[in-house]
Every structure is written in structure tokens, then in C-alpha cells.
Design a protein around this motif. Structure first.
Motif, PDB file in Angstrom:
ATOM      1  N   ASN A 131       0.850  -1.181   0.000  1.00  0.00           N
ATOM      2  CA  ASN A 131       0.000   0.000   0.000  1.00  0.00           C
ATOM      3  C   ASN A 131       0.892   1.239   0.000  1.00  0.00           C
ATOM      4  OD1 ASN A 131      -2.223   1.676   0.102  1.00  0.00           O
ATOM      5  ND2 ASN A 131      -3.063   0.820   1.982  1.00  0.00           N
ATOM      6  N   GLY A 132       0.306   2.437  -0.104  1.00  0.00           N
ATOM      7  CA  GLY A 132       1.114   3.640  -0.163  1.00  0.00           C
ATOM      8  C   GLY A 132       0.398   4.858   0.364  1.00  0.00           C
ATOM      9  N   GLY A 133       1.121   5.968   0.395  1.00  0.00           N
ATOM     10  CA  GLY A 133       0.608   7.222   0.933  1.00  0.00           C
ATOM     11  C   GLY A 133       1.071   7.437   2.357  1.00  0.00           C
ATOM     12  N   CYS A 134       1.442   8.684   2.686  1.00  0.00           N
ATOM     13  CA  CYS A 134       1.902   8.978   4.043  1.00  0.00           C
ATOM     14  C   CYS A 134       1.767  10.471   4.319  1.00  0.00           C
ATOM     15  CB  CYS A 134       3.347   8.525   4.254  1.00  0.00           C
ATOM     16  SG  CYS A 134       4.544   9.298   3.146  1.00  0.00           S
ATOM     17  N   ASP A 135       1.911  10.843   5.592  1.00  0.00           N
ATOM     18  CA  ASP A 135       1.742  12.252   5.943  1.00  0.00           C
ATOM     19  C   ASP A 135       3.047  13.046   5.900  1.00  0.00           C
ATOM     20  OD1 ASP A 135       2.820  11.022   8.194  1.00  0.00           O
ATOM     21  OD2 ASP A 135       1.353  11.823   9.606  1.00  0.00           O
ATOM     22  N   ARG A 136       4.162  12.432   6.183  1.00  0.00           N
ATOM     23  CA  ARG A 136       5.426  13.167   6.232  1.00  0.00           C
ATOM     24  C   ARG A 136       6.452  12.504   5.313  1.00  0.00           C
ATOM     25  NH1 ARG A 136       2.867  13.986  10.887  1.00  0.00           N
ATOM     26  NH2 ARG A 136       3.009  16.039  11.864  1.00  0.00           N
ATOM     27  N   PRO A 137       7.315  13.366   4.729  1.00  0.00           N
ATOM     28  CA  PRO A 137       7.567  14.781   5.056  1.00  0.00           C
ATOM     29  C   PRO A 137       6.832  15.784   4.182  1.00  0.00           C
ATOM     30  CG  PRO A 137       9.333  13.975   3.682  1.00  0.00           C
ATOM     31  CD  PRO A 137       8.387  12.812   3.864  1.00  0.00           C
ATOM     32  N   TYR A 138       6.056  15.348   3.187  1.00  0.00           N
ATOM     33  CA  TYR A 138       5.612  16.283   2.152  1.00  0.00           C
ATOM     34  C   TYR A 138       4.216  16.867   2.367  1.00  0.00           C
ATOM     35  CZ  TYR A 138       9.640  14.208  -0.098  1.00  0.00           C
ATOM     36  OH  TYR A 138      10.908  13.759  -0.371  1.00  0.00           O
ATOM     37  N   PRO A 158       1.739  16.676   5.339  1.00  0.00           N
ATOM     38  CA  PRO A 158       1.155  16.312   6.641  1.00  0.00           C
ATOM     39  C   PRO A 158      -0.298  16.736   6.781  1.00  0.00           C
ATOM     40  CG  PRO A 158       2.731  18.122   6.860  1.00  0.00           C
ATOM     41  CD  PRO A 158       2.897  17.576   5.490  1.00  0.00           C
ATOM     42  N   GLN A 159      -0.719  17.776   6.054  1.00  0.00           N
ATOM     43  CA  GLN A 159      -2.079  18.279   6.171  1.00  0.00           C
ATOM     44  C   GLN A 159      -3.118  17.315   5.607  1.00  0.00           C
ATOM     45  OE1 GLN A 159       0.176  19.347   4.022  1.00  0.00           O
ATOM     46  NE2 GLN A 159      -0.748  19.659   2.002  1.00  0.00           N
ATOM     47  N   VAL A 160      -2.682  16.322   4.816  1.00  0.00           N
ATOM     48  CA  VAL A 160      -3.620  15.390   4.194  1.00  0.00           C
ATOM     49  C   VAL A 160      -3.758  14.102   5.022  1.00  0.00           C
ATOM     50  CG1 VAL A 160      -4.339  14.422   1.959  1.00  0.00           C
ATOM     51  CG2 VAL A 160      -2.909  16.419   2.001  1.00  0.00           C
ATOM     52  N   ALA A 161      -3.182  14.096   6.204  1.00  0.00           N
ATOM     53  CA  ALA A 161      -3.423  13.047   7.207  1.00  0.00           C
ATOM     54  C   ALA A 161      -3.078  11.644   6.721  1.00  0.00           C
ATOM     55  CB  ALA A 161      -4.874  13.092   7.694  1.00  0.00           C
ATOM     56  N   GLY A 162      -2.003  11.516   5.950  1.00  0.00           N
ATOM     57  CA  GLY A 162      -1.554  10.202   5.523  1.00  0.00           C
ATOM     58  C   GLY A 162      -2.266   9.643   4.319  1.00  0.00           C
ATOM     59  N   GLU A 163      -3.134  10.439   3.677  1.00  0.00           N
ATOM     60  CA  GLU A 163      -3.934   9.962   2.552  1.00  0.00           C
ATOM     61  C   GLU A 163      -3.424  10.468   1.210  1.00  0.00           C
ATOM     62  OE1 GLU A 163      -8.131  10.491   3.261  1.00  0.00           O
ATOM     63  OE2 GLU A 163      -7.851  10.290   5.418  1.00  0.00           O
ATOM     64  N   ALA A 164      -2.262  11.134   1.199  1.00  0.00           N
ATOM     65  CA  ALA A 164      -1.692  11.661  -0.043  1.00  0.00           C
ATOM     66  C   ALA A 164      -0.485  10.825  -0.447  1.00  0.00           C
ATOM     67  CB  ALA A 164      -1.271  13.117   0.150  1.00  0.00           C
ATOM     68  N   TRP A 165      -0.229  10.781  -1.751  1.00  0.00           N
ATOM     69  CA  TRP A 165       1.038  10.221  -2.190  1.00  0.00           C
ATOM     70  C   TRP A 165       2.161  11.029  -1.540  1.00  0.00           C
ATOM     71  CZ3 TRP A 165      -0.106   5.763  -3.402  1.00  0.00           C
ATOM     72  CH2 TRP A 165      -1.022   5.388  -4.383  1.00  0.00           C
ATOM     73  N   GLY A 166       3.179  10.330  -1.061  1.00  0.00           N
ATOM     74  CA  GLY A 166       4.224  11.008  -0.313  1.00  0.00           C
ATOM     75  C   GLY A 166       5.611  10.453  -0.553  1.00  0.00           C
ATOM     76  N   ASN A 167       5.866   9.958  -1.794  1.00  0.00           N
ATOM     77  CA  ASN A 167       7.150   9.307  -2.063  1.00  0.00           C
ATOM     78  C   ASN A 167       7.339   8.151  -1.072  1.00  0.00           C
ATOM     79  OD1 ASN A 167       9.314   9.296  -3.855  1.00  0.00           O
ATOM     80  ND2 ASN A 167      10.635  10.501  -2.525  1.00  0.00           N
ATOM     81  N   PRO A 187      10.973   7.821  10.507  1.00  0.00           N
ATOM     82  CA  PRO A 187      10.362   7.705  11.836  1.00  0.00           C
ATOM     83  C   PRO A 187       9.410   8.844  12.176  1.00  0.00           C
ATOM     84  CG  PRO A 187      12.662   8.345  12.019  1.00  0.00           C
ATOM     85  CD  PRO A 187      12.431   8.028  10.583  1.00  0.00           C
ATOM     86  N   ASP A 188       9.361   9.882  11.345  1.00  0.00           N
ATOM     87  CA  ASP A 188       8.447  10.998  11.598  1.00  0.00           C
ATOM     88  C   ASP A 188       7.027  10.719  11.119  1.00  0.00           C
ATOM     89  OD1 ASP A 188      10.497  12.473  12.720  1.00  0.00           O
ATOM     90  OD2 ASP A 188      11.004  13.500  10.844  1.00  0.00           O
ATOM     91  N   ILE A 189       6.835   9.669  10.327  1.00  0.00           N
ATOM     92  CA  ILE A 189       5.502   9.353   9.799  1.00  0.00           C
ATOM     93  C   ILE A 189       4.578   8.939  10.943  1.00  0.00           C
ATOM     94  CG2 ILE A 189       4.202   7.697   8.395  1.00  0.00           C
ATOM     95  CD1 ILE A 189       6.532   7.692   6.433  1.00  0.00           C
ATOM     96  N   THR A 190       3.380   9.514  10.972  1.00  0.00           N
ATOM     97  CA  THR A 190       2.388   9.147  11.987  1.00  0.00           C
ATOM     98  C   THR A 190       1.157   8.481  11.392  1.00  0.00           C
ATOM     99  OG1 THR A 190       1.333  11.336  11.895  1.00  0.00           O
ATOM    100  CG2 THR A 190       3.126  11.047  13.481  1.00  0.00           C
ATOM    101  N   ARG A 191       0.872   8.750  10.098  1.00  0.00           N
ATOM    102  CA  ARG A 191      -0.259   8.110   9.414  1.00  0.00           C
ATOM    103  C   ARG A 191       0.177   7.753   7.997  1.00  0.00           C
ATOM    104  NH1 ARG A 191      -5.564   8.770  11.480  1.00  0.00           N
ATOM    105  NH2 ARG A 191      -6.462   8.784   9.371  1.00  0.00           N
ATOM    106  N   MET A 192      -0.213   6.553   7.553  1.00  0.00           N
ATOM    107  CA  MET A 192       0.156   6.137   6.202  1.00  0.00           C
ATOM    108  C   MET A 192      -0.729   4.981   5.748  1.00  0.00           C
ATOM    109  SD  MET A 192       3.755   4.155   7.154  1.00  0.00           S
ATOM    110  CE  MET A 192       4.310   4.046   5.475  1.00  0.00           C
ATOM    111  N   MET A 193      -0.798   4.787   4.445  1.00  0.00           N
ATOM    112  CA  MET A 193      -1.400   3.612   3.828  1.00  0.00           C
ATOM    113  C   MET A 193      -2.883   3.460   4.171  1.00  0.00           C
ATOM    114  SD  MET A 193       1.745   0.854   4.108  1.00  0.00           S
ATOM    115  CE  MET A 193       1.688   0.779   5.898  1.00  0.00           C
TER     116      MET A 193
END
Length: 523
Positions: free
Chosen positions: A198-205, A207-216, A224-230
Motif C-alpha cells: 500500500n502507499g501514501g503517508c503524511d510526512r515529510p511532504y 502532513p495536512q492530508v493526514a496520511g492519505e496523499a502520495w508522499g514518495n 520515523p516521523d511518519i504518523t499516518r500512512m497507507m
């Protein structure tokens, strides 16, 4: 139940043809086109697979005609001027979700042949998909997915849009559109999809999309800064898009992606009780998180991911065994029976007997109604470096990973195909992301299955270790009886100062607050 639900839905159709939560004098409203898309997709699937009731097709046409009446060039409302995306987080509007009407309009055109539906699909395509960016042209130019659509490269909605683009290409056959699709597929596959599919994450690019955006995300997955993803919605839509790419190209890598997600990300998001799905997942830390967009119905919290997760499970049989003009195609290797037609339109049955992926051994009983020469295509996963295929005990020749293995012969009842995939423990090195510590992790896989340390059985689950492997990355792991009753697979994994236990990621139960460690910190 489904018949009753559809009758109930059709009873809400307004006099202007709309099936919408919005009153006629307020249409079009900011959020309704995305919802109308799902009304149309649901009715189209019901009409195709369950009940070709003329009233359903009539309701679909009225809904589509109403959309055409209110959406378009001035004095109508432009499709990229209506929607909630990005404005819901205080940024310049994106409105990508509204353009996902492309898919149901193409389905309706294919069903009716009525030109106005294709014309409206062309209008959507020429509008570019979003308010400020033409995501189709960006895909053609190989723009990285996390840079598409500006500050709101929402993964779920963008992939839904490209699902529609596949259907648009099937009709228009323009080579540049096919290239847009293939570029998007390859870029998501290589730049966004993680270890568990699966894919998508909030950081580093974003964060305002709460882990629901493509994020490399493929590169950043150990950040380790990621708090929401996939998001589960993203994974299921990616899985469906991969199946479209498969049918468009015959590229088996699309099934490798589906298999990776099914055995790891999809089942890993499901509650052990089967009555819910995580909204987002983590690879390290709290594995599941049910918080996200949704609604309370009495005491039941229903999210978009609770609805899409079951769709992903139900989609698996559509991919597992397919057909071609040359004969059957076996893509996934779960135990089961496939009833299909031979190239000469005769009854043909495949009985697949296996405990895969507990082992790599599969037995396929080929049962044609009559003797017939056809080609049986078997997907050979890219991870299986040495695969053996036998027909009635005799080798069927060289087998190459990441391809379809073709067996063209005169088949008759009683024929058997044996497959042995190379199921090894493999060490996976973390990618180099933007965070300085992102490379200091390792992971272990077993065939298509990703392993993880489980806090419930291992108090040192997140302690640094150094896994022992050979020069080729093979790890001599030992399969053992699972510690917990709900665990499907468990292994002893050798490390420099002893051994650790790892389970399949999907089985780790994080729903009571325990944590998981999939990318192991390097000692």
C-alpha cells in the motif's frame, strides 16, 4: 437484501433525475459529485452482475443526464470548480474527486452507446482532473506522484480517476492516453508502494492530508516521523487499478503488486473478528488506526475504509483465475475451484489444491469436458528465483521469475500440474529517505509474506538487531508453531546474538493497543 436496497435507492430519485443528498435548488453542491459517482458505480455493477432491470438502467441515464445538465462549460458549473478536496484543509481547491465521474460515464457509454456520455467523458478528460493542474499531462510527463495535483495529491481519489482513464482509453485507443496510464502505474509501483503493498503517508511532504496523499512513500516508508500512512481505501483502489493494467497489458508485475497487498496490507488492515478495517496502518508502532472520515450509525462507526476493505476481499476471485483467447490464466494461488470456458467454448474446471503461502507447493487438476489443445498460463512471482513446474510428473521446461509460464498442450481430464515456488527468508534493506535514520532498518519476507515482530509475544519487539544472512540476502528462518491462536505463520529468525521470533504482518493483532515492528532497527 440487495434487490431491496436498490429499490430503496431508486425511490429517492428526484424529479430532475438526481440521486443525491442535496435538494434540487442547491445542486450542484460542493461534495455531491463524488457521492453520485458511487451511486452510479453501484447501480452499474448491480445491473451487470445481479439484475439487468430496465428501471435501473433508466435511473442511471436520468442521473447521468442530470449531471450533464448542471456540469460543463459556462453557464453550467465547471467540474473542476465543484468539490471538497483541498478546500477542506484550507488550501487552494483541487476538486480531483469530482472528475472521478469519468469511470461510471464510460461504463454507461459502453452499456448504451449513446454519444453524449462519451462527450461528457471527453469533457472531463480535457478539463485535466483538477482545478489548477492537468494530472493526465503530468502523468504523461512522468511527474512524481507526490508532486501531482499540487498540495493535494490525494492517493485514493487520484487512482480512482486513473481507473476511469483506463476505460476512456479502451474506447479512444489514443497511444498517449495509454502512456499516461502506464507511467502512472510504474511511478506508483516504484515510488509509492511499501513493503506491504500500500502507499501514501503524511510526512515529510503533505502532513495536512493526514496520511492519505502520495508522499514518495516507497522511499520514505522507514521515516520515523511518519504518523499516518497507507489508507485502506488507497490500497483497494490501487489493487483494482492494477487489475485494469493487467487486462490492458498482460504484465504479470501487476499481479505481483496485487498479491503483495492481499497477503499483507489488505488482510493486515482487517480486524481478526472480520467486522472492520483499519483506516490507516503503520509498519512500526501502533499497527492499526480506525480514526478517520466516517459517520456514526447508532453505535456503529462506519468509515470509507470499513466499506472499501470488504470490496478488496470480494475482488480477489476476479483476479485469481482469468481467461484469455488462448486458455486459462492462473494469477493467484489460493486453494479453490475455477469454472470457466476453454478457447473452443467448452466447460473447463481447474481445481487448485494448496496451503500456499504456508508452503510453495501447488497442485492443479485440469479438467476439460473434452480433450482440447490450449495454453495454460501460470504467473511466476518475481520473488521466486527458482520455480519448478511439472505436468503429470514431467518437467515443463525452464521457468523464469516475473513472467507467465506457458504450457501449450493437448489437455484431458486427469492431467495434473505441480508447482514448487522457492519460499525463502529474504533480507530487505531499507531505502534511503529524507530522514537521516531512514536507512538503519532491515525487514524479512517469506515468499509474498512480510514478517514482523509482535509486542504481544516479544517484549523486545522494537530493539535493534542484526539479522544473519548470506551474501545473496537469504536468511535461514525456521517455521514453527505459532505462539498465539490467531497467528497464521511464525518463524525463528537468526540474529548475531541469538534468535528472534517473527510472525506474518497480517496476523499481528494491533486492535487492543499492542505495537508491531516490521522494519527492524539495525544494531
Amino acid at each position: 437484501m440487495m434487490d431491496e436496497t436498490v429499490r430503496d435507492l431508486l425511490s429517492t430519485q428526484r424529479e430532475n433525475g438526481s440521486i443525491s443528498c442535496v435538494e434540487i435548488d442547491s445542486q450542484p453542491e460542493q461534495s455531491e459529485l463524488w457521492e453520485r459517482k458511487y451511486v452510479m458505480l453501484g447501480l452499474e455493477a448491480y445491473y451487470e452482475w445481479v439484475n439487468p432491470d430496465p428501471a435501473v438502467l433508466d435511473a442511471l441515464k436520468k442521473q447521468a443526464d442530470n449531471i450533464i445538465d448542471i456540469i460543463g462549460h459556462a453557464p453550467k458549473t465547471e467540474i473542476t470548480d465543484i468539490g471538497w478536496s483541498a478546500t477542506n484543509i484550507g488550501h487552494e481547491p483541487c476538486h480531483i474527486e469530482s472528475s472521478t465521474l469519468l469511470e461510471p460515464f464510460m461504463h454507461l457509454y459502453n452499456r448504451t452507446g449513446e454519444q453524449r456520455y462519451l462527450d461528457f467523458a471527453t469533457y472531463i478528460f480535457e478539463s485535466g482532473g483538477t482545478k489548477h493542474y492537468n494530472v493526465f499531462e503530468m502523468a504523461l510527463d512522468n511527474v512524481e506522484p507526490y508532486k501531482m495535483a499540487g498540495n493535494y495529491p490525494k492517493a485514493y481519489e487520484m487512482t480512482s480517476l486513473f481507473e476511469g482513464l483506463v476505460e476512456y482509453y479502451r474506447v479512444t485507443a489514443k497511444p498517449e492516453i495509454k502512456q499516461m496510464i502506464l507511467n502512472y502505474y510504474q511511478n506508483i509501483r516504484t515510488r509509492e508502494i511499501t513493503l506491504i503493498g500500500n502507499g501514501g503517508c503524511d510526512r515529510p511532504y503533505h502532513p495536512q492530508v493526514a496520511g492519505e496523499a502520495w508522499g514518495n512513500t516507497a522511499v520514505e516508508q522507514t521515516n520515523p516521523d511518519i504518523t499516518r500512512m497507507m489508507e485502506t481505501c488507497t490500497g483497494v483502489t490501487w489493487m483494482k487499478f492494477c487489475s485494469l493494467v493487467l487486462r490492458l497489458t498482460g504484465d504479470p508485475s501487476a499481479v505481483d503488486e496485487i498479491e503483495k497487498y492481499v497477503y499483507n496490507g489488505l488482510t493486515g488492515a482487517m480486524k481478526p473478528t472480520g467486522d472492520g478495517f483499519s483506516y490507516v496502518n503503520l509498519l512500526n508502532g501502533p499497527k492499526v488506526n480506525g480514526k478517520g472520515w466516517g459517520w456514526m450509525f447508532d453505535d456503529l462507526h462506519v468509515t470509507c475504509c470499513n466499506l472499501n476493505g470488504p470490496m478488496g476481499l470480494a475482488y480477489i476471485p476476479f483476479v485469481a483465475v482469468m481467461n484469455s483467447g488462448e486458455g486459462p490464466v492462473v494469477n493467484l494461488y489460493g486453494s479453490g475451484t475455477a469454472d470457466l470456458k476453454s478457447p473452443r467454448n467448452r466447460a473447463l474446471k481447474l481445481d487448485i489444491v494448496t496451503d500456499y503461502p504456508q508452503s510453495g507447493k501447488i497442485l492443479i487438476h485440469v479438467k476439460p469436458a473434452q480433450k482440447e489443445k490450449f495454453n495454460l498460463k501460470l504467473r511466476i512471482p518475481g520473488w521466486s528465483g527458482n520455480t519448478v513446474v511439472r505436468v503429470n510428473g514431467e518437467s515443463s521446461g525452464k521457468v523464469n521469475p516475473g513472467t507467465y509460464h506457458n504450457i501449450l498442450r493437448q489437455w484431458q481430464a486427469g492431467d495434473q500440474v505441480e508447482i514448487e515456488f522457492e519460499m525463502n527468508g529474504r533480507l530487505i534493506h531499507a531505502p534511503k529517505g529524507s530522514h537521516p535514520a531512514s536507512e538503519d532498518f532491515r525487514a524479512v519476507t517469506w515468499g509474498p509474506v512480510v514478517l514482523a515482530r509482535d509486542q504481544q509475544t516479544d517484549s523486545g519487539f522494537n530493539k535493534p538487531v542484526r539479522i544473519i544472512s548470506d551474501a545473496g540476502g537469504l536468511v535461514k528462518i525456521q517455521k514453527v508453531r505459532p505462539t498465539l491462536p490467531g497467528t497464521q505463520m511464525e518463524f525463528i529468525v537468526p540474529v548475531e546474538d541469538g534468535e528472534i521470533r517473527m510472525s506474518d504482518y497480517a496476523s499481528v493483532n494491533g486492535w487492543q493497543g499492542s505495537h508491531v515492528c516490521t522494519w527492524l532497527p539495525l544494531k
